[in-house]
Design an enzyme around this catalytic site. Structure first.
Site, PDB file in Angstrom:
ATOM      1  N   ARG A 171       0.893  -1.378   0.027  1.00  0.00           N
ATOM      2  CA  ARG A 171       0.086   0.071  -0.174  1.00  0.00           C
ATOM      3  C   ARG A 171       0.983   1.271  -0.049  1.00  0.00           C
ATOM      4  NH1 ARG A 171      -3.154  -2.649   4.981  1.00  0.00           N
ATOM      5  NH2 ARG A 171      -4.649  -4.082   3.787  1.00  0.00           N
ATOM      6  N   ARG A 264     -10.754   3.134   5.815  1.00  0.00           N
ATOM      7  CA  ARG A 264      -9.259   2.965   5.587  1.00  0.00           C
ATOM      8  C   ARG A 264      -9.003   3.238   4.266  1.00  0.00           C
ATOM      9  NH1 ARG A 264      -6.227  -2.660   7.419  1.00  0.00           N
ATOM     10  NH2 ARG A 264      -7.087  -3.056   5.188  1.00  0.00           N
ATOM     11  N   ARG A 275     -12.953  -9.314   1.425  1.00  0.00           N
ATOM     12  CA  ARG A 275     -12.522  -9.427   2.786  1.00  0.00           C
ATOM     13  C   ARG A 275     -13.732  -9.542   3.748  1.00  0.00           C
ATOM     14  NH1 ARG A 275      -6.702  -6.810   3.883  1.00  0.00           N
ATOM     15  NH2 ARG A 275      -5.929  -7.262   1.989  1.00  0.00           N
TER      16      ARG A 275
HETATM   17  N1  LIG Z   1     -12.161   0.645  17.800  1.00  0.00           N
HETATM   18  C1  LIG Z   1     -12.222   1.393  16.664  1.00  0.00           C
HETATM   19  N2  LIG Z   1     -12.969   2.156  16.127  1.00  0.00           N
HETATM   20  C2  LIG Z   1     -12.938   2.822  15.076  1.00  0.00           C
HETATM   21  N3  LIG Z   1     -12.072   2.699  14.113  1.00  0.00           N
HETATM   22  C3  LIG Z   1     -10.998   1.748  14.286  1.00  0.00           C
HETATM   23  C4  LIG Z   1     -10.857   1.118  15.585  1.00  0.00           C
HETATM   24  N4  LIG Z   1      -9.884   0.189  15.784  1.00  0.00           N
HETATM   25  C5  LIG Z   1      -9.440   0.484  14.429  1.00  0.00           C
HETATM   26  N5  LIG Z   1     -10.192   1.225  13.583  1.00  0.00           N
HETATM   27  C6  LIG Z   1      -9.807   1.569  12.353  1.00  0.00           C
HETATM   28  O1  LIG Z   1     -10.169   0.704  11.520  1.00  0.00           O
HETATM   29  C7  LIG Z   1      -9.201   0.823  10.390  1.00  0.00           C
HETATM   30  C8  LIG Z   1      -8.815  -0.646  10.370  1.00  0.00           C
HETATM   31  O2  LIG Z   1      -7.987  -0.848  11.043  1.00  0.00           O
HETATM   32  P1  LIG Z   1      -6.674  -1.770  11.132  1.00  0.00           P
HETATM   33  O3  LIG Z   1      -5.863  -1.086   9.738  1.00  0.00           O
HETATM   34  O4  LIG Z   1      -5.757  -1.587  12.357  1.00  0.00           O
HETATM   35  O5  LIG Z   1      -7.301  -3.207  10.777  1.00  0.00           O
HETATM   36  P2  LIG Z   1      -6.518  -4.848  10.797  1.00  0.00           P
HETATM   37  O6  LIG Z   1      -7.222  -5.635  11.642  1.00  0.00           O
HETATM   38  O7  LIG Z   1      -5.137  -4.478  10.942  1.00  0.00           O
HETATM   39  O8  LIG Z   1      -6.951  -4.820   9.243  1.00  0.00           O
HETATM   40  P3  LIG Z   1      -5.805  -5.841   8.102  1.00  0.00           P
HETATM   41  O9  LIG Z   1      -5.986  -7.242   8.753  1.00  0.00           O
HETATM   42  O10 LIG Z   1      -6.545  -5.582   6.820  1.00  0.00           O
HETATM   43  O11 LIG Z   1      -4.400  -5.328   8.077  1.00  0.00           O
HETATM   44  C9  LIG Z   1      -8.261   1.795  10.731  1.00  0.00           C
HETATM   45  O12 LIG Z   1      -8.484   2.907   9.702  1.00  0.00           O
HETATM   46  C10 LIG Z   1      -8.232   2.066  12.033  1.00  0.00           C
HETATM   47  O13 LIG Z   1      -7.813   3.453  12.314  1.00  0.00           O
HETATM   48  N1  LIG Z   2      -1.255 -16.564   7.990  1.00  0.00           N
HETATM   49  C1  LIG Z   2      -0.859 -15.378   8.071  1.00  0.00           C
HETATM   50  N2  LIG Z   2      -1.567 -14.289   7.895  1.00  0.00           N
HETATM   51  C2  LIG Z   2      -1.072 -13.063   7.613  1.00  0.00           C
HETATM   52  C3  LIG Z   2       0.258 -12.785   7.856  1.00  0.00           C
HETATM   53  N3  LIG Z   2       0.415 -11.698   7.667  1.00  0.00           N
HETATM   54  C4  LIG Z   2      -0.591 -10.951   7.581  1.00  0.00           C
HETATM   55  N4  LIG Z   2      -1.651 -11.920   7.618  1.00  0.00           N
HETATM   56  C5  LIG Z   2      -3.166 -11.777   7.645  1.00  0.00           C
HETATM   57  O1  LIG Z   2      -3.472 -11.084   6.305  1.00  0.00           O
HETATM   58  C6  LIG Z   2      -4.532 -10.513   6.290  1.00  0.00           C
HETATM   59  C7  LIG Z   2      -4.682  -9.390   5.408  1.00  0.00           C
HETATM   60  O2  LIG Z   2      -3.460  -8.676   5.904  1.00  0.00           O
HETATM   61  P1  LIG Z   2      -3.182  -7.094   5.126  1.00  0.00           P
HETATM   62  O3  LIG Z   2      -2.195  -6.396   5.451  1.00  0.00           O
HETATM   63  O4  LIG Z   2      -3.304  -7.579   3.531  1.00  0.00           O
HETATM   64  O5  LIG Z   2      -4.753  -6.263   5.109  1.00  0.00           O
HETATM   65  C8  LIG Z   2      -4.876 -10.116   7.730  1.00  0.00           C
HETATM   66  O6  LIG Z   2      -5.870 -10.844   8.530  1.00  0.00           O
HETATM   67  C9  LIG Z   2      -3.579 -10.446   8.449  1.00  0.00           C
HETATM   68  O7  LIG Z   2      -3.506 -10.895   9.842  1.00  0.00           O
HETATM   69  C10 LIG Z   2       1.177 -14.227   7.733  1.00  0.00           C
HETATM   70  O8  LIG Z   2       2.446 -13.971   7.967  1.00  0.00           O
HETATM   71  N5  LIG Z   2       0.619 -15.370   7.958  1.00  0.00           N
END
Ligand SMILES: Nc1ncnc2c1ncn2[C@@H]1O[C@H](COP(=O)(O)OP(=O)(O)OP(=O)(O)O)[C@@H](O)[C@H]1O
Ligand SMILES: Nc1nc2c(ncn2[C@@H]2O[C@H](COP(=O)(O)O)[C@@H](O)[C@H]2O)c(=O)[nH]1
Length: 396
Positions: A171, A264, A275
């Site tokens: 990204r 996001r 997703r």
């Molecule tokens: N409790 C909350 N309330 C509102 N918005 C939130 C909250 N927690 C996270 N966010 C927002 O939701 C969006 C998604 O959060 P984040 O990128 O941390 O998700 P993720 O679980 O890591 O997703 P991915 O698995 O795709 O990487 C972000 O824009 C974040 O700022």
């Molecule tokens: N099994 C694994 N899942 C992973 C790993 N690193 C990230 N993730 C999961 O992929 C999705 C999507 O991530 P994104 O960065 O494309 O939004 C998210 O649920 C991550 O937890 C890995 O090494 N192994």
């Protein structure tokens, strides 16, 4: 202490079809003789392994998994528990001198079945223990990354992030080696085949995986490792030798999850829909599979973060005395090795008179943890006074 050394291979053997000037040791396990050899020329950059099967009279070259020790000017080998051979490398750096070649452990037996070949697996020996890694899973957009970032910001010296590999495109703000190792699918598939990954999964149409190095490098730095992986990955880690805490993050509602993903703004409409479709199954599995030790709801972010900290024993203030990074063992080029009970005795041959009373090192191998495909931890190292019978100083 016990009696005479139970096992000590410290021999130089030529033959078995290997080139001359190759330094070898060997160990017998059941019908098999494991021959471990390191070349002293440029042709081999790591210590090789071959197996002589006494029942068939044939040599077998096994599939070798894990990170291999570099070729050295010599090594000693000691069989432990009939399933792994401890290798002590001469003249190596302090954090690189103890290795384990697993020849019949649970992991090796499993891999033998999967690959249908003879298998051996290397792991590097590390002093002391690491804190349990934390596996965080949950559907895309639930806030895993946000919570992890908060934790790393508040406790920078305590936690380290396991940087995954992925075949998805970066990204806008993502940096290679920081957020992910962005990888070519064919390269990643080859590394998976070579046993370099703790887990991997196809997630939302791309390949993601946690390399063994990603997790072990964090532990080596003395920090507690955090993994952000999907439920399939968590299941694989649960089945591995990595002893971790598993936390599943749930959204308050599917509608809220969708709003977060859309807000996001990092995915196309098609990817968002994919997703969201996957999220339903992930939440179902997260709640019911028995993989996870804890389930947290991320409705109010601050509240969820406080709950996460409480689970990790971080209530409020930042602890200051986290575990220091483990130190290596400084072994001289010349030494001899023997085994008494659960202790490996390394007699360091030093010419310096003032060091003569402290030239015995004992490695206590009674509490080994982990192993291939990661590190073997729990090595306890003591300096022994060569003129007395007991352990008199733990190396700091
Ligand atoms: N409790 C909350 N309330 C509102 N918005 C939130 C909250 N927690 C996270 N966010 C927002 O939701 C969006 C998604 O959060 P984040 O990128 O941390 O998700 P993720 O679980 O890591 O997703 P991915 O698995 O795709 O990487 C972000 O824009 C974040 O700022
Ligand atoms: N099994 C694994 N899942 C992973 C790993 N690193 C990230 N993730 C999961 O992929 C999705 C999507 O991530 P994104 O960065 O494309 O939004 C998210 O649920 C991550 O937890 C890995 O090494 N192994």
């Amino acid at each position: 202490m016990g009696e005479a050394p139970a096992f000590c291979f410290d021999n130089l053997q030529n033959g078995f079809g290997l080139k001359p000037k190759v330094l070898e040791t060997s160990a017998d396990v059941g019908d098999k003789t494991f021959v471990i050899g390191g070349a002293d020329n440029d042709s081999t950059s790591y210590i090789g392994v071959k197996i002589y099967d006494k029942s068939t009279g044939k040599w077998v070259i096994p599939t070798v998994l894990g990170t291999k020790p570099k070729a050295s000017k010599g090594h000693s080998a000691i069989l432990l528990n009939e399933d792994r051979i401890m290798i002590i490398i001469r003249g190596s750096t302090p954090d690189d001198c103890i290795w384990f070649l697993e020849v019949d452990t649970k992991y090796v037996k499993e891999q033998r079945k999967i690959l249908g070949t003879e298998v051996v697996a290397w792991s590097r020996g590390v002093r002391g223990d690491a804190e349990k890694p934390v596996v965080i899973s949950g559907p895309s957009g639930v806030g895993k990354g946000t919570l992890i970032n908060m934790l790393m910001k508040e406790f920078p010296s305590m936690f380290g992030f396991s940087v995954s590999h992925t075949t998805r495109a970066p990204r806008g703000n993502e940096k290679n080696g920081v957020h992910y190792h962005f990888a070519d699918r064919s390269v990643m598939e080859k590394d998976i085949k070579d046993g370099k990954f703790l887990e991997f999964a196809s997630v939302h149409g791309n390949l993601y995986g946690t390399s063994i190095e990603a997790v072990e490098a964090v532990a080596d730095s003395g920090k507690r490792c955090i993994l952000d992986i999907d439920v399939q990955g968590a299941r694989s880690v649960r089945a591995s030798s990595l002893d971790a805490i598993f936390i599943f993050i749930c959204p308050p509602t599917m509608r809220e999850l969708e709003e977060r993903l859309r807000a996001r703004g990092t995915e196309t409409e098609e990817q968002i829909l994919k997703r969201l479709r996957n999220a339903e199954a992930e939440i179902e599995q997260g709640k019911s599979s028995g993989i996870f030790d804890h389930i947290l709801y991320n409705d109010n972010l601050e509240e969820c973060y406080e709950n996460l900290k409480e689970l990790l024993g971080l209530n409020g203030s930042a602890p200051t005395n986290h575990k220091p990074s483990p130190k290596g063992i400084d072994l001289p080029l010349n030494h001899s090795v023997s085994k008494i009970d659960n202790k490996i005795l390394i007699n360091c041959e030093t010419l310096e008179l003032e060091k003569a009373s402290k030239n015995l090192i004992a490695l206590d191998v009674s509490s080994l943890k982990g192993g291939a495909p990661g590190r073997t931890r729990g090595l306890n190292v003591y300096a022994l006074d060569s003129f007395s019978d007991g352990l008199n100083e733990k190396l700091s």
